[in-house]
Design an enzyme around this catalytic site. Structure first.
Site, PDB file in Angstrom:
ATOM      1  N   ARG A  63       0.820  -1.209   0.000  1.00 23.85           N
ATOM      2  CA  ARG A  63       0.000   0.000   0.000  1.00 23.85           C
ATOM      3  C   ARG A  63       0.859   1.266   0.000  1.00 23.85           C
ATOM      4  O   ARG A  63       0.505   2.281  -0.598  1.00 23.85           O
ATOM      5  CB  ARG A  63      -0.923  -0.017   1.231  1.00 23.85           C
ATOM      6  CG  ARG A  63      -1.906   1.123   1.262  1.00 23.85           C
ATOM      7  CD  ARG A  63      -2.939   0.924   2.361  1.00 23.85           C
ATOM      8  NE  ARG A  63      -3.899   2.009   2.384  1.00 23.85           N
ATOM      9  CZ  ARG A  63      -4.210   2.686   3.480  1.00 23.85           C
ATOM     10  NH1 ARG A  63      -3.641   2.393   4.642  1.00 23.85           N
ATOM     11  NH2 ARG A  63      -5.086   3.661   3.419  1.00 23.85           N
ATOM     12  N   HIS A  67       0.366   4.556  -2.382  1.00 23.27           N
ATOM     13  CA  HIS A  67       0.188   5.915  -1.866  1.00 23.27           C
ATOM     14  C   HIS A  67       1.333   6.828  -2.286  1.00 23.27           C
ATOM     15  O   HIS A  67       1.132   8.027  -2.485  1.00 23.27           O
ATOM     16  CB  HIS A  67       0.044   5.897  -0.338  1.00 23.27           C
ATOM     17  CG  HIS A  67      -1.332   5.526   0.107  1.00 23.27           C
ATOM     18  ND1 HIS A  67      -1.991   6.147   1.136  1.00 23.27           N
ATOM     19  CD2 HIS A  67      -2.197   4.596  -0.352  1.00 23.27           C
ATOM     20  CE1 HIS A  67      -3.195   5.622   1.305  1.00 23.27           C
ATOM     21  NE2 HIS A  67      -3.335   4.671   0.411  1.00 23.27           N
ATOM     22  N   ASP A  75       8.078   9.054  -5.749  1.00 19.71           N
ATOM     23  CA  ASP A  75       9.277   9.821  -5.422  1.00 19.71           C
ATOM     24  C   ASP A  75       9.576   9.792  -3.929  1.00 19.71           C
ATOM     25  O   ASP A  75      10.316  10.626  -3.421  1.00 19.71           O
ATOM     26  CB  ASP A  75       9.108  11.281  -5.872  1.00 19.71           C
ATOM     27  CG  ASP A  75       8.010  11.994  -5.073  1.00 19.71           C
ATOM     28  OD1 ASP A  75       7.224  11.306  -4.389  1.00 19.71           O
ATOM     29  OD2 ASP A  75       7.967  13.233  -5.114  1.00 19.71           O
ATOM     30  N   ASN A  95      -3.491   8.559   5.004  1.00 20.43           N
ATOM     31  CA  ASN A  95      -2.212   7.949   5.337  1.00 20.43           C
ATOM     32  C   ASN A  95      -2.108   7.529   6.784  1.00 20.43           C
ATOM     33  O   ASN A  95      -1.112   6.958   7.195  1.00 20.43           O
ATOM     34  CB  ASN A  95      -1.083   8.963   5.080  1.00 20.43           C
ATOM     35  CG  ASN A  95      -0.627   8.896   3.650  1.00 20.43           C
ATOM     36  OD1 ASN A  95      -1.055   8.028   2.897  1.00 20.43           O
ATOM     37  ND2 ASN A  95       0.247   9.797   3.296  1.00 20.43           N
ATOM     38  N   HIS A 193      -6.173  -5.712  -2.591  1.00 22.60           N
ATOM     39  CA  HIS A 193      -6.977  -5.862  -1.362  1.00 22.60           C
ATOM     40  C   HIS A 193      -7.236  -7.330  -1.012  1.00 22.60           C
ATOM     41  O   HIS A 193      -8.028  -7.616  -0.129  1.00 22.60           O
ATOM     42  CB  HIS A 193      -8.291  -5.086  -1.486  1.00 22.60           C
ATOM     43  CG  HIS A 193      -8.111  -3.601  -1.419  1.00 22.60           C
ATOM     44  ND1 HIS A 193      -9.123  -2.700  -1.632  1.00 22.60           N
ATOM     45  CD2 HIS A 193      -7.011  -2.855  -1.141  1.00 22.60           C
ATOM     46  CE1 HIS A 193      -8.659  -1.466  -1.489  1.00 22.60           C
ATOM     47  NE2 HIS A 193      -7.372  -1.533  -1.199  1.00 22.60           N
TER      48      HIS A 193
HETATM   49  C1  HEM Z   1      -9.108   1.473  -5.976  1.00 20.64           C
HETATM   50  C2  HEM Z   1      -8.979   2.405  -5.059  1.00 20.64           C
HETATM   51  C3  HEM Z   1      -8.519   2.102  -3.664  1.00 20.64           C
HETATM   52  C4  HEM Z   1      -9.136   2.486  -2.523  1.00 20.64           C
HETATM   53  C5  HEM Z   1     -10.401   3.309  -2.423  1.00 20.64           C
HETATM   54  C6  HEM Z   1      -8.369   1.954  -1.427  1.00 20.64           C
HETATM   55  C7  HEM Z   1      -8.673   2.161  -0.094  1.00 20.64           C
HETATM   56  C8  HEM Z   1      -8.079   1.485   0.949  1.00 20.64           C
HETATM   57  C9  HEM Z   1      -8.465   1.601   2.336  1.00 20.64           C
HETATM   58  C10 HEM Z   1      -9.534   2.529   2.862  1.00 20.64           C
HETATM   59  C11 HEM Z   1      -7.706   0.736   3.043  1.00 20.64           C
HETATM   60  C12 HEM Z   1      -7.776   0.454   4.534  1.00 20.64           C
HETATM   61  C13 HEM Z   1      -7.086   1.499   5.354  1.00 20.64           C
HETATM   62  C14 HEM Z   1      -7.387   1.281   6.814  1.00 20.64           C
HETATM   63  O1  HEM Z   1      -8.527   1.539   7.205  1.00 20.64           O
HETATM   64  O2  HEM Z   1      -6.502   0.847   7.556  1.00 20.64           O
HETATM   65  C15 HEM Z   1      -6.843   0.079   2.125  1.00 20.64           C
HETATM   66  C16 HEM Z   1      -5.922  -0.870   2.465  1.00 20.64           C
HETATM   67  C17 HEM Z   1      -5.031  -1.430   1.576  1.00 20.64           C
HETATM   68  N1  HEM Z   1      -4.866  -1.064   0.257  1.00 20.64           N
HETATM   69 FE1  HEM Z   1      -6.121   0.051  -0.838  1.00 20.64          FE
HETATM   70  N2  HEM Z   1      -7.309   1.264  -1.912  1.00 20.64           N
HETATM   71  C18 HEM Z   1      -7.346   1.325  -3.277  1.00 20.64           C
HETATM   72  C19 HEM Z   1      -6.422   0.805  -4.155  1.00 20.64           C
HETATM   73  C20 HEM Z   1      -5.297   0.127  -3.758  1.00 20.64           C
HETATM   74  C21 HEM Z   1      -4.193  -0.207  -4.626  1.00 20.64           C
HETATM   75  C22 HEM Z   1      -4.077   0.195  -6.092  1.00 20.64           C
HETATM   76  C23 HEM Z   1      -3.302  -0.896  -3.874  1.00 20.64           C
HETATM   77  C24 HEM Z   1      -1.958  -1.455  -4.259  1.00 20.64           C
HETATM   78  C25 HEM Z   1      -1.613  -1.791  -5.472  1.00 20.64           C
HETATM   79  C26 HEM Z   1      -3.873  -1.020  -2.547  1.00 20.64           C
HETATM   80  C27 HEM Z   1      -3.318  -1.726  -1.515  1.00 20.64           C
HETATM   81  C28 HEM Z   1      -3.857  -1.820  -0.251  1.00 20.64           C
HETATM   82  C29 HEM Z   1      -3.363  -2.744   0.749  1.00 20.64           C
HETATM   83  C30 HEM Z   1      -2.300  -3.797   0.553  1.00 20.64           C
HETATM   84  C31 HEM Z   1      -4.098  -2.482   1.916  1.00 20.64           C
HETATM   85  C32 HEM Z   1      -3.921  -3.128   3.291  1.00 20.64           C
HETATM   86  C33 HEM Z   1      -2.977  -2.284   4.092  1.00 20.64           C
HETATM   87  C34 HEM Z   1      -2.558  -2.856   5.442  1.00 20.64           C
HETATM   88  O3  HEM Z   1      -2.844  -4.013   5.744  1.00 20.64           O
HETATM   89  O4  HEM Z   1      -1.900  -2.122   6.174  1.00 20.64           O
HETATM   90  N3  HEM Z   1      -5.057  -0.355  -2.508  1.00 20.64           N
HETATM   91  N4  HEM Z   1      -7.071   0.560   0.849  1.00 20.64           N
HETATM   92  C1  LIG Z   2       2.144   6.065  10.009  1.00 19.63           C
HETATM   93  C2  LIG Z   2       1.999   7.511  10.327  1.00 19.63           C
HETATM   94  O1  LIG Z   2       2.929   8.261  10.272  1.00 19.63           O
HETATM   95  N1  LIG Z   2       0.795   7.908  10.661  1.00 19.63           N
HETATM   96  C3  LIG Z   2       0.504   9.265  11.024  1.00 19.63           C
HETATM   97  C4  LIG Z   2      -0.662   9.771  10.223  1.00 19.63           C
HETATM   98  O2  LIG Z   2      -1.108  11.009  10.653  1.00 19.63           O
HETATM   99  C5  LIG Z   2      -1.448  11.111  12.030  1.00 19.63           C
HETATM  100  C6  LIG Z   2      -1.881  12.524  12.320  1.00 19.63           C
HETATM  101  O3  LIG Z   2      -2.809  12.973  11.403  1.00 19.63           O
HETATM  102  C7  LIG Z   2      -0.250  10.745  12.895  1.00 19.63           C
HETATM  103  O4  LIG Z   2      -0.623  10.768  14.265  1.00 19.63           O
HETATM  104  C8  LIG Z   2       0.227   9.351  12.518  1.00 19.63           C
HETATM  105  O5  LIG Z   2       1.386   9.034  13.238  1.00 19.63           O
END
Ligand code: HEM
Ligand SMILES: CC(=O)N[C@H]1CO[C@H](CO)[C@@H](O)[C@@H]1O
Ligand SMILES: *[C@@H]1O[C@H](CO)[C@@H](O)[C@H](O)[C@H]1NC(C)=O
Ligand SMILES: *[C@@H]1O[C@H](CO)[C@@H](O)[C@H](O)[C@H]1NC(C)=O
Ligand SMILES: *[C@@H]1O[C@H](CO)[C@@H](O)[C@H](O)[C@H]1NC(C)=O
Length: 326
Positions: A63, A67, A75, A95, A193
């Site tokens: 992810r 981002h 970059d 983030n 996902h």
């Molecule tokens: C299509 C649009 C996308 C949306 C709206 C989206 C949104 C999100 C959101 C809301 C989360 C959960 C964050 C949280 O609540 O902790 C998430 C997690 C994640 N996203 Fe996406 N995402 C998108 C596309 C992508 C893409 C393109 C990738 C990578 C190629 C990606 C990889 C991931 C991964 C691996 C996680 C899990 C992160 C973790 O376990 O820490 N996502 N995404």
């Molecule tokens: C992983 C990380 O740096 N998360 C930061 C995201 O932003 C909040 C504040 O908006 C920080 O408290 C987190 O440490």
């Protein structure tokens, strides 16, 4: 010694050539072959160690690359810390749940010991994303490299460029198109996902007061909805609660994400919305039954994403520390 006019002219021509060449440079597979041959193996080693002790961290690293690339290009701007006068991407709302920074920092530190000032943080992030996919059972692909690190990071740009989890298919298509990615790329990259976790806040609007007619999102499987409601009570006071995005195989990079969507078990609106139009639902259906096609398309789409607005040649810099500019 003084240069003759002829020598000065030659210098000027050389300078212009290097400048033009530098600004047009393409990423190349094996960019560090000669300058830091251990670059990719050191990153892989660090990612392997981290994933061995916490398999879920692979998702965090994957992810991070997404981002990074969607905001100001790949970059490493996502790594820069905020200052009182500048809120960085890292601290933008989308983030707040990013993970894996420490693994990038540690890989960078190792690399600085063996080839100082050579390997960019942006490339380390791209290599780590590839390794995360391959170490969790997905495809292994070559990552073109030679990215350089940027010097600017703004939280407002993260908000404007990263799609929110409640986005519908048209919004998603547009936001990917803004980065030069097709609708098919969007469906393919969403397959990421299939690993990782989410906080309740990213999908809780689907569980309560969804619309005047229906408390629960009608496109969400009702059994999954009640399970999620238990994991994420309505007045959840613990913002740390996380759920697996693919509860079946949470740490395996497979096609289960698409199988889930076919049975209304996509976690976010942005996942389930892929079933709302034929152009995207047909690809979901295909991927749900054809792992080989998904994997090779995913690798190609990652390479494409990894090319978004990259800095090459003489642009940007090679950071010494990933969290601050030089
Ligand atoms: C299509 C649009 C996308 C949306 C709206 C989206 C949104 C999100 C959101 C809301 C989360 C959960 C964050 C949280 O609540 O902790 C998430 C997690 C994640 N996203 Fe996406 N995402 C998108 C596309 C992508 C893409 C393109 C990738 C990578 C190629 C990606 C990889 C991931 C991964 C691996 C996680 C899990 C992160 C973790 O376990 O820490 N996502 N995404
Ligand atoms: C992983 C990380 O740096 N998360 C930061 C995201 O932003 C909040 C504040 O908006 C920080 O408290 C987190 O440490
Ligand atoms: C680096 O080496 C690999 C393997 O030999 C090769 O495929 C690749 O093209 C090389 N890249 C560069 C830029 O020299
Ligand atoms: C909600 O119900 C009303 C009345 O039954 C109907 O007119 C409307 O279209 C429904 N809205 C949605 C979003 O389903
Ligand atoms: C979408 O697919 C369905 C079933 O396959 C078909 O009946 C319908 O005409 C298609 N719609 C469009 C707009 O192509």
């Amino acid at each position: 010694m003084a240069l003759t006019i002829k020598q000065k002219l030659l210098c000027l021509v050389l300078y212009i050539c290097i400048f033009i060449d530098g600004s047009k440079a393409q990423l190349q597979v094996g960019f560090y072959n000669l300058t830091c041959p251990q670059a990719e193996s050191i990153v892989r080693q660090e990612v392997s160690k981290a994933v061995a002790s916490d398999p879920s961290i692979a998702a965090g690293l994957l992810r991070l690359h997404f981002h990074d690339c969607f905001v100001r290009g790949c970059d490493a701007s996502v790594m820069l810390v905020s200052y009182p006068w500048n809120q960085a991407e890292m601290d933008a709302i989308p983030n707040q749940s990013l993970r894996g920074y420490d693994i990038i920092w540690y890989a960078k530190w190792q690399l600085e010991q063996v080839c100082q000032g050579i390997v960019s943080c942006a490339d380390i992030i791209a290599f780590a994303a590839r390794d995360s996919v391959s170490l969790t059972g997905g495809i292994t692909y070559d990552v073109p490299s030679g990215r350089r690190d940027g010097t600017i990071s703004r939280a407002s740009e993260a908000l404007a460029n990263l799609p929110p989890p409640f986005a519908d298919v048209n919004t998603l298509t547009q936001m990917f198109a803004n980065k030069g990615l097709s609708q098919d790329d969007m469906v393919t990259l969403s397959g990421a996902h299939t690993i990782g976790q989410s906080h309740c806040s990213s999908f809780s609007s689907r569980l309560n007061n969804f619309s005047p007619n229906s408390s629960i999102d009608p496109t969400l499987d009702s059994t999954l909805a009640s399970e999620l409601s238990q994991q994420c009570p309505q007045h959840n006071t613990d913002p740390k609660t996380v759920v697996s995005m693919d509860p079946v195989t949470p740490n395996t990079f497979d096609i289960n994400y698409y199988k889930n969507i076919l049975t209304n078990k996509g976690l976010f609106t942005s996942d389930q919305t892929l079933m709302s139009i034929n152009a995207t639902s047909s690809l979901v259906t295909k991927y749900a039954q054809d792992s080989a096609t998904f994997m090779s398309n995913f690798a190609a789409a990652m390479v494409k994403m990894g090319n978004i607005d990259v800095l090459t040649g003489t642009s940007g810099e090679i950071r010494t520390w990933c969290h601050v500019t030089n």
